[in-house]
Design a protein around this motif. Structure first.
Motif, short mmCIF file in Angstrom:
data_model
loop_
_atom_site.label_atom_id
_atom_site.label_comp_id
_atom_site.label_asym_id
_atom_site.label_seq_id
_atom_site.Cartn_x
_atom_site.Cartn_y
_atom_site.Cartn_z
N ALA B 122 0.82 -1.21 0.00
CA ALA B 122 0.00 0.00 0.00
C ALA B 122 0.86 1.26 0.00
N THR B 123 2.03 1.19 0.63
CA THR B 123 2.88 2.38 0.72
C THR B 123 3.26 2.98 -0.64
N PRO B 124 3.78 2.16 -1.59
CA PRO B 124 4.16 2.76 -2.87
C PRO B 124 3.00 3.36 -3.64
N VAL B 125 1.76 2.95 -3.33
CA VAL B 125 0.61 3.56 -4.01
C VAL B 125 0.65 5.07 -3.76
N PHE B 126 0.81 5.45 -2.49
CA PHE B 126 0.76 6.87 -2.15
C PHE B 126 2.05 7.58 -2.56
N ARG B 127 3.16 6.86 -2.43
CA ARG B 127 4.43 7.48 -2.79
C ARG B 127 4.50 7.72 -4.31
N MET B 128 4.06 6.71 -5.08
CA MET B 128 4.11 6.86 -6.53
C MET B 128 3.07 7.85 -7.02
N ALA B 129 1.95 7.96 -6.29
CA ALA B 129 0.94 8.95 -6.67
C ALA B 129 1.55 10.35 -6.63
N LYS B 130 2.39 10.59 -5.65
CA LYS B 130 3.07 11.88 -5.54
C LYS B 130 4.05 12.08 -6.69
N GLN B 131 4.86 11.02 -6.93
CA GLN B 131 5.89 11.14 -7.97
C GLN B 131 5.29 11.31 -9.36
N ALA B 132 4.15 10.66 -9.60
CA ALA B 132 3.52 10.76 -10.91
C ALA B 132 2.79 12.10 -11.07
N ARG B 133 2.80 12.91 -10.03
CA ARG B 133 2.18 14.22 -10.01
C ARG B 133 0.72 14.16 -10.47
N ILE B 134 -0.04 13.32 -9.79
CA ILE B 134 -1.45 13.20 -10.11
C ILE B 134 -2.17 14.45 -9.61
N THR B 135 -3.00 15.03 -10.47
CA THR B 135 -3.76 16.22 -10.08
C THR B 135 -5.24 15.83 -9.96
N TRP B 136 -6.07 16.81 -9.54
CA TRP B 136 -7.50 16.51 -9.42
C TRP B 136 -8.08 16.08 -10.76
N SER B 137 -7.51 16.65 -11.83
CA SER B 137 -8.06 16.34 -13.15
C SER B 137 -7.62 14.97 -13.67
N THR B 138 -6.56 14.42 -13.10
CA THR B 138 -6.13 13.09 -13.57
C THR B 138 -6.39 12.00 -12.54
N LEU B 139 -6.96 12.40 -11.40
CA LEU B 139 -7.19 11.44 -10.32
C LEU B 139 -8.08 10.27 -10.76
N TRP B 140 -9.01 10.57 -11.69
CA TRP B 140 -9.94 9.52 -12.12
C TRP B 140 -9.20 8.35 -12.76
N ILE B 141 -8.05 8.59 -13.36
CA ILE B 141 -7.37 7.51 -14.09
C ILE B 141 -6.96 6.37 -13.15
N PRO B 142 -6.17 6.64 -12.08
CA PRO B 142 -5.86 5.53 -11.18
C PRO B 142 -7.07 4.98 -10.44
N VAL B 143 -8.04 5.86 -10.10
CA VAL B 143 -9.22 5.39 -9.36
C VAL B 143 -10.03 4.41 -10.21
N VAL B 144 -10.31 4.81 -11.46
CA VAL B 144 -11.07 3.92 -12.34
C VAL B 144 -10.29 2.64 -12.61
N SER B 145 -8.98 2.76 -12.84
CA SER B 145 -8.16 1.56 -13.08
C SER B 145 -8.25 0.60 -11.91
N ALA B 146 -8.09 1.14 -10.71
CA ALA B 146 -8.11 0.29 -9.52
C ALA B 146 -9.46 -0.39 -9.36
N LEU B 147 -10.54 0.37 -9.57
CA LEU B 147 -11.88 -0.20 -9.41
C LEU B 147 -12.16 -1.28 -10.45
N LEU B 148 -11.75 -1.03 -11.69
CA LEU B 148 -11.96 -2.02 -12.75
C LEU B 148 -11.29 -3.34 -12.39
#
Lengths: 191, 190
Positions: B122-148
């Motif tokens: 679970a740790t790298p999820v949050f760490r990589m989210a920071k590094q990938a510079r996810i913004t509010w406008s791109t947040l849907w991409i990992p969320v939808v991927s994870a849910l699928l």
């Protein structure tokens, strides 16, 4: 038959892994636990623990170990398990290595292509979701115990929270965290 | 030369515990400082290429450096060195662990370390989210991927393919409509 399936599965895993060992773990988990059901989620978690604690790249370690377990679980003898583990490790590296050798010269000169750049940016973002899904799938009764006010579940949640905080905020060495959790489990559950 | 490659990557593979990125400083010391096979800048170039390309990061690094120094045989020597010990150790553990698996104490130890392992995933999820510079406008991409993947059992392979196609299409689109999109053109995902 399972050896062929194993080889094909790990070929796929290798070429679709972007962004390091954890995304490979997500792909391996999906293929060997969810799709082919070669092992339980619990067994896979144990494999991860050992892969993180031993030397070498975590993706390779997990592939080697998962390849072995898949074959032996299907009732085949140990030596075929060894063959399976070698096949899995080979399969997981062969396509990326070929791709690397082809693009090595080319990409060093075309790094600034905006389209390629955008693709990698979207991939980096997507991989976060992949690993999140792997973590969510591993949050299972098998690893944590049945939810409720029982010893195993409470201990598991406390360990999870402690390890997550230490590794995220303090960047504590993961091996140390695994070893200490193992010792804690050994003591708490034995008495 | 092949032997040197083999030995260097053997050391890198054998003495780094905890995955590819732990290897970076050790690798740099070995191939840049000690062997002087690459300059620091070349090392960084290989590093970013290895991170971008599919596959295991450490093996990709071995491929880059092996290829540069000794062509195809160099690649084989570097990779063989890199994975020899890890595979041997894992096989040894995999075979012997089956003998102890049913031991009650061993099971207790693993009951303790399973939640820890999940936390470490679970740790790298949050760490990589920071590094990938996810913004509010791109947040849907990992969320939808994870849910699928998590709820609907979609294979991550399809999600990655969709990301590649989507990224290429969007890259082409924004290159046409906004002129050049630099690597820092983060605002372009809206």
């Amino acid at each position: 038959m399972i050896l062929l399936q194993l080889f094909w599965t790990f070929l796929k895993i290798g070429i679709f892994t972007f962004g390091g060992g954890y995304s490979m773990v997500a792909l391996i988990q999906n293929e060997v636990v969810e799709k082919h059901q070669w092992m339980t989620s619990c067994e896979f978690t144990d494999i991860l623990a050992i892969s993180q604690m031993t030397p070498g790249p975590m993706g390779i370690n997990t592939a080697t170990y998962a390849g072995y377990t898949a074959v032996v679980n299907s009732g085949l003898p140990v030596w075929e398990g060894v063959v399976g583990s070698l096949l899995a490790s080979l399969a997981v590296i062969i396509l990326p290595v070929i791709v690397m050798m082809i693009v090595y010269g080319y990409l060093s000169h075309h790094r600034d292509n905006p389209v390629v750049d955008m693709m990698f940016r979207i991939l980096r973002i997507t991989v976060v979701g992949l690993i999140a899904a792997a973590a969510l799938l591993l949050l299972s009764e098998e690893s944590f115990g049945v939810p409720g006010l029982n010893k195993q579940f409470i201990v598991s949640v406390v360990l999870f929270a402690a390890v997550f905080s230490l590794s995220y905020f303090k960047r504590t060495n993961p091996i140390l965290l695994i070893v200490v959790s193992g010792i804690v489990g050994g003591i708490i559950y034995s008495f | 030369m092949y032997w040197d490659l083999f030995v260097s990557f053997w050391k890198i593979g054998t003495f780094t515990i905890g995955g590819g990125y732990v290897m970076i400083p050790i690798m740099e010391r070995e191939v840049v400082d000690r062997r002087k096979w690459l300059s620091h800048e070349e090392f960084l170039d290989n590093l970013s290429l290895s991170q971008a390309m599919p596959g295991v990061f450490a093996v990709n690094m071995a491929t880059c450096i092996g290829h540069r120094l000794g062509g195809f045989r160099g690649v084989i020597a570097a990779i063989a060195g890199n994975i020899l010990m890890p595979i041997t150790i894992i096989l040894f553990l995999a075979i012997s662990f089956r003998l102890f698996r049913d031991n009650v104490f061993v099971e207790h130890v693993f009951m303790g370390l399973r939640p820890a392992v999940v936390a470490l995933i679970a740790t790298p999820v949050f760490r990589m989210a920071k590094q990938a510079r996810i913004t509010w406008s791109t947040l849907w991409i990992p969320v939808v991927s994870a849910l699928l993947i998590w709820l609907f059992g979609v294979s991550p392979v399809w999600v990655i393919l969709a990301a590649i196609v989507g990224g290429l299409l969007y890259g082409t689109y924004s290159a046409k409509h906004k002129g050049s999109v630099s690597s820092e053109g983060k605002g372009s995902v809206e």
